[in-house]
Design a protein around this motif. Structure first.
Motif, PDB file in Angstrom:
ATOM      1  N   ALA A  73       0.843  -1.204   0.000  1.00 49.84           N
ATOM      2  CA  ALA A  73       0.000   0.000   0.000  1.00 49.84           C
ATOM      3  C   ALA A  73       0.876   1.250   0.000  1.00 49.84           C
ATOM      4  CB  ALA A  73      -0.921  -0.002   1.228  1.00 49.84           C
ATOM      5  N   PHE A  74       1.956   1.222   0.781  1.00 53.33           N
ATOM      6  CA  PHE A  74       2.834   2.388   0.879  1.00 53.33           C
ATOM      7  C   PHE A  74       3.533   2.673  -0.447  1.00 53.33           C
ATOM      8  CE2 PHE A  74       4.846   5.520   3.430  1.00 53.33           C
ATOM      9  CZ  PHE A  74       6.091   5.714   2.859  1.00 53.33           C
ATOM     10  N   LEU A  75       4.164   1.653  -1.019  1.00 51.74           N
ATOM     11  CA  LEU A  75       4.921   1.871  -2.269  1.00 51.74           C
ATOM     12  C   LEU A  75       3.997   2.225  -3.426  1.00 51.74           C
ATOM     13  CD1 LEU A  75       7.584  -0.969  -1.985  1.00 51.74           C
ATOM     14  CD2 LEU A  75       7.869   1.495  -1.566  1.00 51.74           C
ATOM     15  N   ALA A  76       2.849   1.539  -3.519  1.00 49.85           N
ATOM     16  CA  ALA A  76       1.908   1.864  -4.601  1.00 49.85           C
ATOM     17  C   ALA A  76       1.321   3.262  -4.403  1.00 49.85           C
ATOM     18  CB  ALA A  76       0.795   0.819  -4.647  1.00 49.85           C
ATOM     19  N   GLY A  77       1.142   3.664  -3.133  1.00 50.69           N
ATOM     20  CA  GLY A  77       0.645   5.014  -2.849  1.00 50.69           C
ATOM     21  C   GLY A  77       1.630   6.067  -3.321  1.00 50.69           C
ATOM     22  N   LEU A  78       2.924   5.840  -3.027  1.00 50.95           N
ATOM     23  CA  LEU A  78       3.961   6.778  -3.484  1.00 50.95           C
ATOM     24  C   LEU A  78       3.977   6.861  -5.005  1.00 50.95           C
ATOM     25  CD1 LEU A  78       7.103   6.149  -1.229  1.00 50.95           C
ATOM     26  CD2 LEU A  78       5.504   8.073  -1.173  1.00 50.95           C
ATOM     27  N   ALA A  79       3.887   5.680  -5.649  1.00 44.79           N
ATOM     28  CA  ALA A  79       3.898   5.654  -7.118  1.00 44.79           C
ATOM     29  C   ALA A  79       2.671   6.384  -7.670  1.00 44.79           C
ATOM     30  CB  ALA A  79       3.929   4.206  -7.599  1.00 44.79           C
ATOM     31  N   LEU A  80       1.551   6.232  -6.991  1.00 47.51           N
ATOM     32  CA  LEU A  80       0.318   6.933  -7.410  1.00 47.51           C
ATOM     33  C   LEU A  80       0.511   8.446  -7.380  1.00 47.51           C
ATOM     34  CD1 LEU A  80      -2.681   5.064  -5.730  1.00 47.51           C
ATOM     35  CD2 LEU A  80      -2.602   5.883  -8.091  1.00 47.51           C
ATOM     36  N   VAL A  81       1.160   8.918  -6.323  1.00 49.42           N
ATOM     37  CA  VAL A  81       1.413  10.361  -6.224  1.00 49.42           C
ATOM     38  C   VAL A  81       2.308  10.800  -7.374  1.00 49.42           C
ATOM     39  CG1 VAL A  81       2.426  12.185  -4.813  1.00 49.42           C
ATOM     40  CG2 VAL A  81       1.115  10.366  -3.724  1.00 49.42           C
ATOM     41  N   GLY A  82       3.304   9.973  -7.684  1.00 46.49           N
ATOM     42  CA  GLY A  82       4.199  10.287  -8.802  1.00 46.49           C
ATOM     43  C   GLY A  82       3.422  10.422 -10.112  1.00 46.49           C
ATOM     44  N   VAL A  83       2.494   9.482 -10.344  1.00 45.93           N
ATOM     45  CA  VAL A  83       1.701   9.525 -11.577  1.00 45.93           C
ATOM     46  C   VAL A  83       0.791  10.761 -11.594  1.00 45.93           C
ATOM     47  CG1 VAL A  83      -0.198   8.353 -12.785  1.00 45.93           C
ATOM     48  CG2 VAL A  83       1.759   7.038 -11.991  1.00 45.93           C
ATOM     49  N   LEU A  84       0.201  11.066 -10.433  1.00 48.74           N
ATOM     50  CA  LEU A  84      -0.687  12.242 -10.364  1.00 48.74           C
ATOM     51  C   LEU A  84       0.121  13.524 -10.596  1.00 48.74           C
ATOM     52  CD1 LEU A  84      -2.993  11.384  -7.315  1.00 48.74           C
ATOM     53  CD2 LEU A  84      -3.437  11.032  -9.740  1.00 48.74           C
ATOM     54  N   GLU A  85       1.332  13.586 -10.016  1.00 44.84           N
ATOM     55  CA  GLU A  85       2.167  14.783 -10.205  1.00 44.84           C
ATOM     56  C   GLU A  85       2.550  14.940 -11.677  1.00 44.84           C
ATOM     57  OE1 GLU A  85       2.682  16.344  -6.139  1.00 44.84           O
ATOM     58  OE2 GLU A  85       2.810  17.099  -8.205  1.00 44.84           O
ATOM     59  N   ALA A  86       2.791  13.805 -12.353  1.00 46.99           N
ATOM     60  CA  ALA A  86       3.189  13.844 -13.771  1.00 46.99           C
ATOM     61  C   ALA A  86       2.005  14.221 -14.653  1.00 46.99           C
ATOM     62  CB  ALA A  86       3.737  12.480 -14.183  1.00 46.99           C
ATOM     63  N   GLY A  87       0.779  14.035 -14.108  1.00 44.12           N
ATOM     64  CA  GLY A  87      -0.417  14.352 -14.890  1.00 44.12           C
ATOM     65  C   GLY A  87      -0.642  15.856 -14.924  1.00 44.12           C
ATOM     66  N   ASP A  88      -1.717  16.302 -15.552  1.00 39.72           N
ATOM     67  CA  ASP A  88      -1.914  17.762 -15.640  1.00 39.72           C
ATOM     68  C   ASP A  88      -2.909  18.262 -14.590  1.00 39.72           C
ATOM     69  OD1 ASP A  88      -3.517  17.006 -18.795  1.00 39.72           O
ATOM     70  OD2 ASP A  88      -4.068  16.566 -16.700  1.00 39.72           O
ATOM     71  N   GLY A  89      -3.383  17.378 -13.704  1.00 39.10           N
ATOM     72  CA  GLY A  89      -4.342  17.815 -12.673  1.00 39.10           C
ATOM     73  C   GLY A  89      -3.635  18.455 -11.483  1.00 39.10           C
ATOM     74  N   GLU A  90      -4.392  19.137 -10.621  1.00 37.50           N
ATOM     75  CA  GLU A  90      -3.924  19.723  -9.352  1.00 37.50           C
ATOM     76  C   GLU A  90      -3.843  18.605  -8.319  1.00 37.50           C
ATOM     77  OE1 GLU A  90      -2.980  23.007  -9.893  1.00 37.50           O
ATOM     78  OE2 GLU A  90      -2.796  22.836  -7.703  1.00 37.50           O
ATOM     79  N   VAL A  91      -2.714  18.360  -7.697  1.00 31.19           N
ATOM     80  CA  VAL A  91      -2.614  17.322  -6.663  1.00 31.19           C
ATOM     81  C   VAL A  91      -2.906  17.955  -5.295  1.00 31.19           C
ATOM     82  CG1 VAL A  91      -1.103  15.641  -5.530  1.00 31.19           C
ATOM     83  CG2 VAL A  91      -0.948  16.003  -8.006  1.00 31.19           C
ATOM     84  N   ASN A  92      -3.764  17.311  -4.509  1.00 29.70           N
ATOM     85  CA  ASN A  92      -4.111  17.812  -3.181  1.00 29.70           C
ATOM     86  C   ASN A  92      -2.994  17.427  -2.208  1.00 29.70           C
ATOM     87  OD1 ASN A  92      -5.106  18.189  -0.607  1.00 29.70           O
ATOM     88  ND2 ASN A  92      -7.211  17.637  -1.166  1.00 29.70           N
TER      89      ASN A  92
END
Ligand code: HEM
Length: 118
Positions: A45-64
């Protein structure tokens, strides 16, 4: 990119399910331990969560970032407590209950706090 986000979210949810399952299977047991499901679930859960944040940051949306920060802090506390007690023959009831509470708290943050990305 969205396919990658969804695959990571699936892995993230499977990790959380293993952690929660490893905790709940012991609810009626007098002695509690950190079992392999909790260890592997917390790590996944921890590693996939970090990777998820990475993908969201790379996307064009606003990350909370505030929400992600809270989830990272809670996830890290869970991970450290689980890894520090994997070799123990048993863990205190209070630690088991605390891990359960923190895990449910992170689910609540994920669901009730506005989306992680807009
Ligand atoms: C054991 C700890 C954790 C649990 C129980 C947990 C639980 C969840 C759940 C249930 C969701 C799905 C919510 C939804 O789809 O609305 C989710 C999404 C998410 N989690 Fe976690 N999480 C944990 C740790 C982390 C960590 C450490 C991070 C990263 C720092 C993280 C980052 C995220 C992100 C970014 C999403 C949103 C993904 C998206 O919508 O694309 N999580 N989490």
């Amino acid at each position: 990119m969205d396919t990658l986000r969804l695959i990571l979210l699936l892995v993230h949810l499977l990790g959380f399910a293993a952690l929660l399952g490893g905790l709940l299977t012991q609810v009626r047991l007098p002695e509690k331990v950190v079992n392999p499901m909790m260890r592997d679930g917390a790590g996944t859960a921890f590693l996939a969560g970090l990777a998820l944040v990475g993908v969201l940051e790379a996307g064009d949306g606003e990350v909370n970032h505030a929400k992600v920060g809270v989830k990272l802090a809670v996830g890290l506390v869970i991970l450290v407590l689980v890894m520090a007690n994997t070799r123990k023959e048993r863990i205190p009831q209070g630690l088991w209950a605390g891990l359960l509470l923190l895990t449910v708290a992170n689910v609540a943050v994920a669901l009730f706090w506005s989306p992680a990305h807009q």
